[in-house]
Design a protein around this motif. Structure first.
Motif, PDB file in Angstrom:
ATOM      1  N   UNK A 271       0.836  -1.250   0.406  1.00 28.55           N
ATOM      2  CA  UNK A 271      -0.192  -0.353  -0.141  1.00 28.55           C
ATOM      3  C   UNK A 271       0.593   1.295  -0.383  1.00 28.55           C
ATOM      4  N   UNK A 272       2.199   1.110  -0.056  1.00 27.97           N
ATOM      5  CA  UNK A 272       3.250   2.224  -0.102  1.00 27.97           C
ATOM      6  C   UNK A 272       3.360   2.662  -1.560  1.00 27.97           C
ATOM      7  N   UNK A 273       3.529   2.086  -2.358  1.00 24.45           N
ATOM      8  CA  UNK A 273       4.111   2.351  -3.551  1.00 24.45           C
ATOM      9  C   UNK A 273       2.940   3.437  -4.686  1.00 24.45           C
ATOM     10  N   UNK A 274       3.953   4.151  -5.400  1.00 19.15           N
ATOM     11  CA  UNK A 274       3.179   4.947  -6.453  1.00 19.15           C
ATOM     12  C   UNK A 274       3.502   4.176  -7.829  1.00 19.15           C
ATOM     13  N   UNK A 275       2.205   4.083  -8.468  1.00 22.64           N
ATOM     14  CA  UNK A 275       2.237   3.535 -10.198  1.00 22.64           C
ATOM     15  C   UNK A 275       1.382   3.346 -10.776  1.00 22.64           C
ATOM     16  N   UNK A 276       0.962   3.192 -12.048  1.00 17.49           N
ATOM     17  CA  UNK A 276       0.139   2.510 -12.689  1.00 17.49           C
ATOM     18  C   UNK A 276       0.448   1.236 -13.269  1.00 17.49           C
ATOM     19  N   UNK A 277      -0.290  -0.040 -12.855  1.00 16.47           N
ATOM     20  CA  UNK A 277       0.005  -1.254 -13.517  1.00 16.47           C
ATOM     21  C   UNK A 277      -1.677  -1.708 -13.814  1.00 16.47           C
ATOM     22  N   UNK A 278      -1.707  -2.551 -14.604  1.00 18.13           N
ATOM     23  CA  UNK A 278      -2.277  -4.252 -15.207  1.00 18.13           C
ATOM     24  C   UNK A 278      -2.169  -5.545 -14.423  1.00 18.13           C
ATOM     25  N   UNK A 279      -2.621  -5.181 -13.363  1.00 18.01           N
ATOM     26  CA  UNK A 279      -2.597  -6.255 -13.486  1.00 18.01           C
ATOM     27  C   UNK A 279      -3.103  -7.648 -13.758  1.00 18.01           C
ATOM     28  N   UNK A 280      -4.076  -7.262 -14.232  1.00 17.95           N
ATOM     29  CA  UNK A 280      -4.722  -8.234 -14.800  1.00 17.95           C
ATOM     30  C   UNK A 280      -3.910  -8.778 -16.621  1.00 17.95           C
ATOM     31  N   UNK A 281      -3.058  -8.035 -16.850  1.00 20.81           N
ATOM     32  CA  UNK A 281      -2.129  -8.815 -17.731  1.00 20.81           C
ATOM     33  C   UNK A 281      -1.235  -9.570 -17.285  1.00 20.81           C
ATOM     34  N   UNK A 282      -0.546  -9.101 -16.077  1.00 18.16           N
ATOM     35  CA  UNK A 282       0.149 -10.038 -14.990  1.00 18.16           C
ATOM     36  C   UNK A 282      -0.119 -11.367 -14.650  1.00 18.16           C
ATOM     37  N   UNK A 283      -1.671 -11.264 -14.020  1.00 23.22           N
ATOM     38  CA  UNK A 283      -3.031 -12.199 -13.864  1.00 23.22           C
ATOM     39  C   UNK A 283      -2.645 -13.699 -15.405  1.00 23.22           C
ATOM     40  N   UNK A 284      -2.692 -13.437 -16.024  1.00 23.11           N
ATOM     41  CA  UNK A 284      -2.971 -13.257 -17.714  1.00 23.11           C
ATOM     42  C   UNK A 284      -1.857 -14.332 -17.850  1.00 23.11           C
ATOM     43  N   UNK A 285      -0.397 -13.289 -17.453  1.00 19.25           N
ATOM     44  CA  UNK A 285       0.748 -13.966 -17.873  1.00 19.25           C
ATOM     45  C   UNK A 285       0.733 -15.706 -16.677  1.00 19.25           C
ATOM     46  N   UNK A 286       0.384 -15.370 -15.501  1.00 20.20           N
ATOM     47  CA  UNK A 286       0.749 -16.293 -14.720  1.00 20.20           C
ATOM     48  C   UNK A 286       0.437 -17.170 -14.729  1.00 20.20           C
ATOM     49  N   UNK A 287      -1.417 -17.433 -15.294  1.00 18.69           N
ATOM     50  CA  UNK A 287      -2.007 -18.435 -15.902  1.00 18.69           C
ATOM     51  C   UNK A 287      -1.527 -19.264 -16.929  1.00 18.69           C
TER      52      UNK A 287
ATOM     53  N   UNK B 220       5.180  14.888 -10.944  1.00 15.64           N
ATOM     54  CA  UNK B 220       3.599  15.226 -11.604  1.00 15.64           C
ATOM     55  C   UNK B 220       4.013  16.609 -12.655  1.00 15.64           C
ATOM     56  N   UNK B 221       4.770  16.942 -11.604  1.00 11.11           N
ATOM     57  CA  UNK B 221       4.385  18.492 -12.878  1.00 11.11           C
ATOM     58  C   UNK B 221       5.915  19.364 -13.778  1.00 11.11           C
ATOM     59  N   UNK B 222       4.953  19.537 -15.008  1.00  8.45           N
ATOM     60  CA  UNK B 222       5.229  20.108 -16.073  1.00  8.45           C
ATOM     61  C   UNK B 222       4.340  19.607 -17.013  1.00  8.45           C
ATOM     62  N   UNK B 223       4.814  20.026 -18.292  1.00  5.82           N
ATOM     63  CA  UNK B 223       3.819  19.665 -19.982  1.00  5.82           C
ATOM     64  C   UNK B 223       4.343  18.451 -20.120  1.00  5.82           C
ATOM     65  N   UNK B 224       4.899  17.740 -20.023  1.00 11.38           N
ATOM     66  CA  UNK B 224       5.428  16.390 -19.747  1.00 11.38           C
ATOM     67  C   UNK B 224       5.990  15.645 -18.572  1.00 11.38           C
ATOM     68  N   UNK B 225       4.978  15.286 -18.123  1.00 14.33           N
ATOM     69  CA  UNK B 225       4.810  15.005 -16.633  1.00 14.33           C
ATOM     70  C   UNK B 225       5.862  13.122 -16.392  1.00 14.33           C
ATOM     71  N   UNK B 226       6.944  13.489 -16.104  1.00 10.24           N
ATOM     72  CA  UNK B 226       7.399  11.738 -15.767  1.00 10.24           C
ATOM     73  C   UNK B 226       6.622  10.389 -15.503  1.00 10.24           C
ATOM     74  N   UNK B 227       5.260  11.535 -14.742  1.00 11.72           N
ATOM     75  CA  UNK B 227       4.638  10.086 -14.270  1.00 11.72           C
ATOM     76  C   UNK B 227       3.060  10.874 -14.550  1.00 11.72           C
ATOM     77  N   UNK B 228       2.040  10.431 -15.400  1.00 12.21           N
ATOM     78  CA  UNK B 228       0.964  10.818 -16.072  1.00 12.21           C
ATOM     79  C   UNK B 228      -0.168  10.772 -14.969  1.00 12.21           C
ATOM     80  N   UNK B 229      -0.841  11.383 -13.707  1.00 11.12           N
ATOM     81  CA  UNK B 229      -1.896  11.210 -13.699  1.00 11.12           C
ATOM     82  C   UNK B 229      -3.041  11.937 -14.502  1.00 11.12           C
TER      83      UNK B 229
END
Length: 396
Positions: A128-144, A260-269
């Motif tokens: 519960x203490x990391x900042x990221x965006x991740x599609x767990x469904x793709x990971x689950x598909x690979x796991x299966x 989060x800052x800038x026109x092209x931020x490193x992490x896009x929210x």
């Protein structure tokens, strides 16, 4: 027993986060504010919803009040379900014992019955203490697809950083052949992200065996993962490419906000296809007064800016009075920065009051540390708070 769920998520959110200093004196790390309108836990919860995982157990322990209130019934993340949804799982008193969670594995072990209620095929363990965006469904598909007993998300890090992580050594098919916890001389740069998918029955078996071992630390990285490898279970590394940051230190929390800052931020929210959901009460729009100066900053709802804000992240209902200057800083909600005050290279928690003509922190420069002002602290007019200071509210 409830109906069948394909995958249940268990979100570890009980950490103290002592390296965040005053910010976690009264708040669990996942409940710390981030990005003006969010809390850290919004990111794994939003990832679950966006990935189609609608049953989440949130394991709390340290200073849980704010986190529990914030999660509530899960409605902001579309997790207020009749069947499934989000459930807060603190330690509890059983018939014969009552004990705190002793480690990450023990926390899940104490809640095996919650998981079993949904009879899932797979269980995903999250932090519960990391900042990221991740599609767990793709990971689950690979796991299966690979028929893995356990799949571990890994991130490529530099060789210099590798000794800070659990490192996965793999063969050409990404099968894990060796796991090293913070090795002095790492053999690879595939670092564990602390995201695991297990076949449910395998997870139950290893958790129960671990609970019977008095010498165990009851930890996934130290015990469960090595034990599974030693037993020859099929374990696969799942490469993740994208932004990910462990915001467990003051410096990394500040850096992630700046990303989060800038026109092209490193992490896009701002990605409409992968929304980050949060609990936001009905707050009036932000206001930037005539004569105010705002540059390369995020200003969220309810904030009132009469002074100058540069390279900063400003939370809800923050007031920056006329003549006040905030630069290279992160300011959490409901904070007041009075006229003539200067805030440089700092993190200000919720409900902080900075008096007139105060100077907080020093201009950002090499070797200068971030000043931290804890929740509900009041800094008297004319005070000087040095760079690197860690101020907590004095209790009566």
């Amino acid at each position: 027993m409830y109906n069948h769920k394909k995958c249940v998520a268990m979100l570890l959110a009980g950490g103290q986060g002592s390296r965040l200093k005053a910010l976690t004196t009264k708040v669990a790390k996942p409940a710390v504010s981030f990005g003006a309108k969010y809390r850290i836990i919004d990111f794994p919860l939003s990832n679950c919803v966006n990935s189609g995982i609608d049953t989440v157990g949130v394991l709390t322990q340290y200073q849980p009040l704010i986190l529990n209130e914030y999660i509530g019934n899960g409605q902001p993340w579309d997790l207020d379900r009749t069947f499934g949804g989000v459930h807060v799982l603190p330690p509890y008193q059983a018939k014969n014992s009552m004990e705190w969670y002793k480690g990450t594995a023990n926390a899940i072990y104490q809640n095996i019955h919650f998981i079993e209620n949904y009879n899932p095929e797979h269980v995903i363990i999250l932090s519960g203490d990391h900042i990221y965006k991740m599609d767990y469904q793709k990971m689950l598909e690979e796991h299966i697809k690979t028929d893995a007993d356990c799949t571990i998300a890994v991130l490529e890090v530099s060789l210099e950083e590798a000794s800070r992580f659990g490192i996965m050594n793999t063969d050409e098919s990404n099968r894990i052949i060796e796991f090293e916890e913070k090795p002095a001389k790492p053999k690879s740069t595939k670092a564990s992200m602390g995201i695991y998918i297990f076949k449910a029955e395998k997870l139950y078996s290893y958790l129960r065996s671990d609970a019977l071992d008095p010498a165990s630390s009851n930890d996934f990285g130290k015990n469960i993962i090595p034990n599974m490898l030693n037993a020859g279970e099929k374990m696969i590394a799942y490469p993740f490419k994208g932004y990910w940051k462990d915001v467990g230190t003051i410096a990394s929390l500040w850096e992630a906000n700046q990303d989060l800052l800038g026109v092209d931020p490193e992490f896009d929210i701002y990605d409409a296809n992968w929304k980050i959901y949060s609990r936001n009460m009905g707050i009036e729009p932000q206001y930037v007064a005539d004569g105010a100066i705002v540059s390369n900053s995020i200003i969220t709802s309810g904030a009132k800016i009469y002074g100058t804000v540069i390279n900063s992240v400003i939370g809800a209902n923050v007031v920056v009075e006329k003549g006040a200057v905030v630069k290279d800083s992160v300011v959490f909600s409901d904070t007041v920065i009075s006229s003539g005050a200067k805030v440089n290279y700092s993190i200000l928690d919720e409900q902080v009051f900075i008096g007139e003509e105060c100077v907080v922190g020093s201009p950002k420069d090499e070797g200068v540390e971030i000043a931290v002002i804890g929740r509900a602290s009041q800094i008297k007019a004319g005070s000087v708070v040095a760079a690197g200071a860690n101020i907590e509210k004095e209790e009566a």
